[in-house]
Design a protein around this motif. Structure first.
Motif, PDB file in Angstrom:
ATOM      1  N   PHE A 273      -0.076  -3.670   5.278  1.00  0.00           N
ATOM      2  CA  PHE A 273       0.623  -4.411   6.330  1.00  0.00           C
ATOM      3  C   PHE A 273      -0.400  -4.926   7.328  1.00  0.00           C
ATOM      4  O   PHE A 273      -1.232  -4.176   7.821  1.00  0.00           O
ATOM      5  N   ASP A 274      -0.311  -6.218   7.616  1.00  0.00           N
ATOM      6  CA  ASP A 274      -1.263  -6.846   8.541  1.00  0.00           C
ATOM      7  C   ASP A 274      -0.536  -7.326   9.796  1.00  0.00           C
ATOM      8  O   ASP A 274       0.041  -8.402   9.824  1.00  0.00           O
ATOM      9  N   SER A 275      -0.584  -6.473  10.819  1.00  0.00           N
ATOM     10  CA  SER A 275       0.024  -6.865  12.106  1.00  0.00           C
ATOM     11  C   SER A 275      -0.950  -7.701  12.918  1.00  0.00           C
ATOM     12  O   SER A 275      -0.582  -8.254  13.948  1.00  0.00           O
ATOM     13  N   LEU A 280      -2.962  -9.040  17.972  1.00  0.00           N
ATOM     14  CA  LEU A 280      -1.631  -8.980  17.357  1.00  0.00           C
ATOM     15  C   LEU A 280      -1.087 -10.351  16.955  1.00  0.00           C
ATOM     16  O   LEU A 280      -1.205 -11.318  17.708  1.00  0.00           O
ATOM     17  N   LYS A 281      -0.457 -10.401  15.806  1.00  0.00           N
ATOM     18  CA  LYS A 281       0.182 -11.639  15.342  1.00  0.00           C
ATOM     19  C   LYS A 281       1.492 -11.857  16.107  1.00  0.00           C
ATOM     20  O   LYS A 281       2.082 -10.904  16.593  1.00  0.00           O
ATOM     21  N   PRO A 282       1.995 -13.096  16.153  1.00  0.00           N
ATOM     22  CA  PRO A 282       3.317 -13.336  16.735  1.00  0.00           C
ATOM     23  C   PRO A 282       4.404 -12.649  15.913  1.00  0.00           C
ATOM     24  O   PRO A 282       4.217 -12.410  14.717  1.00  0.00           O
ATOM     25  N   GLU A 323      -3.753  -0.162   6.228  1.00  0.00           N
ATOM     26  CA  GLU A 323      -2.914  -0.954   7.129  1.00  0.00           C
ATOM     27  C   GLU A 323      -3.808  -1.533   8.218  1.00  0.00           C
ATOM     28  O   GLU A 323      -4.890  -0.996   8.494  1.00  0.00           O
ATOM     29  N   ASN A 324      -3.337  -2.592   8.864  1.00  0.00           N
ATOM     30  CA  ASN A 324      -4.050  -3.144  10.024  1.00  0.00           C
ATOM     31  C   ASN A 324      -3.090  -3.117  11.208  1.00  0.00           C
ATOM     32  O   ASN A 324      -2.232  -3.979  11.337  1.00  0.00           O
ATOM     33  N   LEU A 325      -3.212  -2.072  12.041  1.00  0.00           N
ATOM     34  CA  LEU A 325      -2.255  -1.869  13.135  1.00  0.00           C
ATOM     35  C   LEU A 325      -2.971  -1.674  14.464  1.00  0.00           C
ATOM     36  O   LEU A 325      -4.116  -1.217  14.500  1.00  0.00           O
ATOM     37  N   THR A 350      -9.520  -8.918  15.469  1.00  0.00           N
ATOM     38  CA  THR A 350      -9.142  -7.832  14.537  1.00  0.00           C
ATOM     39  C   THR A 350      -8.180  -8.329  13.455  1.00  0.00           C
ATOM     40  O   THR A 350      -7.895  -7.604  12.514  1.00  0.00           O
ATOM     41  N   ASP A 351      -7.688  -9.570  13.614  1.00  0.00           N
ATOM     42  CA  ASP A 351      -6.811 -10.130  12.586  1.00  0.00           C
ATOM     43  C   ASP A 351      -7.601 -10.697  11.406  1.00  0.00           C
ATOM     44  O   ASP A 351      -7.029 -11.022  10.366  1.00  0.00           O
ATOM     45  N   ALA A 352      -8.905 -10.825  11.562  1.00  0.00           N
ATOM     46  CA  ALA A 352      -9.726 -11.241  10.411  1.00  0.00           C
ATOM     47  C   ALA A 352     -10.214  -9.961   9.731  1.00  0.00           C
ATOM     48  O   ALA A 352     -11.422  -9.673   9.669  1.00  0.00           O
ATOM     49  N   GLU A 353      -9.231  -9.168   9.236  1.00  0.00           N
ATOM     50  CA  GLU A 353      -9.517  -7.818   8.717  1.00  0.00           C
ATOM     51  C   GLU A 353      -9.816  -7.825   7.222  1.00  0.00           C
ATOM     52  O   GLU A 353     -10.521  -6.960   6.726  1.00  0.00           O
ATOM     53  N   GLY A 354      -9.279  -8.846   6.508  1.00  0.00           N
ATOM     54  CA  GLY A 354      -9.445  -8.853   5.048  1.00  0.00           C
ATOM     55  C   GLY A 354     -10.913  -8.901   4.666  1.00  0.00           C
ATOM     56  O   GLY A 354     -11.377  -8.150   3.800  1.00  0.00           O
TER      57      GLY A 354
HETATM   58 MN    MN Z   1      -5.138 -10.625   9.430  1.00  0.00          MN
END
Ligand code: MN
Ligand code: BES
Ligand code: ZN
Length: 503
Positions: A273-275, A280-282, A323-325, A350-354
């Motif tokens: 899960f990628d939050s 944080l994503k919208p 997970e990315n939380l 932190t959203d560029a986690e992949g």
């Molecule tokens: Mn992401």
């Protein structure tokens, strides 16, 4: 699902449903052979203008006792003869299978008579026919208390491919066998992606991989957090920090102990899960980020096929799963971490986690001295902007390997489009405070994402496939064999690539 291949005459088959096909504006193929038995009914259907033979067009007839033995006859259009492709065979087969399933029937008989897509042999057509059928019949309804098929049982249970030529049977059987293995594995990958993230955790993904490995006879090893720490996988661990679910690093090995075989490593992004983490994503559409492990699912499924097909290769599957939380312990924008390669990374978003978890997996791949490494990842929203839901992006560091992947894509029907990976792009991810940074902003996002990965793949031929747009059916995707939700994109392509290796 039971699949059978047999010889016989179409008109003599006393089955509940017989499927025949024809080209546009000409009565051809299997439709023509039954039309003779029917005294020209199909010809009249076309002459009346009620059926044109366009791709996916259908007509039902009930000619029982009028020259053919089948209870129902479904005519399906293939479109113009000269425009027929393997993918249209998949589509038409899927359209027919869904129509029959929608009627609540349990079985049907079909044939490839008159279907020709040069230069492909009949095996390849049979494979496409089965792929279209089995992929289109996929349903993910295990969380519904009342199943759609409740009244009429379990849907279609048997498909028969009939050939009027005895000498074709063994070839068709071979295509059917491959088609079934690949389709069932694709549906397995779809299940993994469709499960909600509270069920499909890194632990569940690891358990599914282990169970599958036992069933088909693969090596499976799961690294847990202490082992990741030992290996200094600082990038993967940085992503996992915010979550209560322990990360898992899944390793699948096929033919591990065979010497003298080329080794191919497949790497799949396994973010369950990628939050977005602290970045944080919208809220809107965030639920879709349960599918951010689709690359990992495709890799696990491809390994299952490698074993089931007994391929003469060593194949390794690596799936970093986490997970990315956001939380009090989560990685923060600006944090600097060290990946297992020793490269230091500034985590600006932190959203560029992949790319972070792939960095450690791609480094791990080196120990196998691979002849090729292919990674699949739902890596960037920019890829969806660039190519929509129709094609994935391909980037890499080796022309020959990219052409091999392209050839596999053309056969599998899973489209890709190449983007450039020039040095100029690699400049953009150089860090201010560390060696590199994990984002260079929105512009050219798919390419800078791949440029980041390229820092960890310098020791082997490598291809990156960004499947962000193709892993899930998006707006306007209306292929019969792609039911809503996870597509299992990449499984057919990877298996075709592995089968082609060495040819
Ligand atoms: Mn992401
Ligand atoms: N998992 C997403 C990418 C994604 C977006 C997949 C839409 C499927 C559909 C990825 O982890 C991500 O968030 N990427 C960021 C990167 C950016 C911060 C550089 C993105 O694309 O916005
Ligand atoms: Zn992601």
């Amino acid at each position: 699902m039971e699949l059978k291949v047999k010889t016989g005459k179409l008109k003599e088959e006393a089955v509940e449903a017989l499927v025949v096909s024809t080209y546009e504006k000409e009565l051809a193929g299997s439709a023509r052979t039954v039309d003779e038995a029917l005294g020209g009914t199909l010809n009249r259907l076309i002459e009346a203008g009620d059926f044109k033979g366009k791709l996916n067009e259908m007509a039902w007839l009930y000619p029982w006792g009028e020259g053919i033995a089948a209870k129902r006859l479904l005519v399906v259009g293939l479109g113009k003869r000269e425009e027929l492709t393997l993918d249209k065979v998949r589509e038409a087969a899927g359209t027919a299978a869904r129509e029959i399933s929608g009627k609540g029937l349990k079985s049907f008989t079909t044939s490839l008579y008159g279907v020709e897509v040069l230069p492909h042999p009949i095996e390849v057509l049979a494979q496409a026919l089965i792929e279209g059928s089995l992929l289109s019949l996929y349903k993910f309804d295990q969380y519904k208390s009342k199943k759609e098929n409740d009244e009429n049982g379990k849907g279609i249970e048997q498909i028969t491919v009939l050939s009027e030529e005895a000498k074709e049977v063994s070839k068709i059987e071979e295509g059917v066998r491959i088609g079934q293995i690949v389709s069932e594995a694709t549906n397995f990958a779809r299940d993994l992606s469709n499960h909600p993230a509270n069920i499909a955790t890194p632990t569940m993904l690891a358990e599914q991989a282990e169970k599958m490995a036992r069933e088909v006879g693969l090596n499976c090893r799961i690294l847990s957090k202490p082992e990741m720490e030992e290996l200094k996988m600082g990038a993967l661990l940085a992503v996992a920090r915010g979550s209560q679910e322990p990360p898992k690093f899944i390793i699948l090995e096929y033919n591990a102990d065979k010497k003298d075989l080329d080794t191919i490593v497949l790497v799949g992004k396994g973010v369950t899960f990628d939050s977005g983490g602290i970045s944080l994503k919208p809220a809107e559409g965030m639920d879709a980020m349960k599918m951010d492990m689709s690359g990992g699912a495709a890799v696990i499924a491809a390994l299952r096929c490698a074993a089931a097909l007994n391929l003469p290769l060593k194949v390794v599957g690596l799936v970093p799963a986490t997970e990315n939380l956001p939380s009090g312990s989560a990685t923060k924008p600006g944090d600097i971490v060290t990946a297992s390669s020793g490269t230091t990374i500034e985590i600006l978003n932190t959203d560029a986690e992949g790319r972070l978890i792939l960095a450690d997996a791609l480094t791990y791949a080196k120990r196998y001295s691979p002849r090729a490494v292919i990674d699949l990842a739902t890596l960037t929203g920019a890829c969806v902007v660039a190519l929509g839901y129709i094609a994935c992006a391909m980037l890499g560091n080796n022309r020959e390997l990219m052409e091999k992947v392209r050839a596999a894509s053309e056969l599998s029907g899973e489209r890709l489009w190449e983007l450039p990976l020039w040095e100029d792009y690699k400049e953009l991810i150089k860090g201010d405070l560390a060696d590199i940074k994990n984002t260079a902003g929105r512009e050219g996002g798919t390419i800078t994402g791949a440029a980041f990965l390229s820092r960890f793949t310098e020791d082997y031929p490598w291809v990156h496939l960004d499947i962000a747009g193709t892993a899930w059916t998006g707006k306007g995707v209306k292929k019969s064999y792609l039911p809503k939700g996870a597509t299992g994109f990449g499984v057919r392509l990877l298996v075709q690539f592995l089968r082609n290796w060495g040819k």
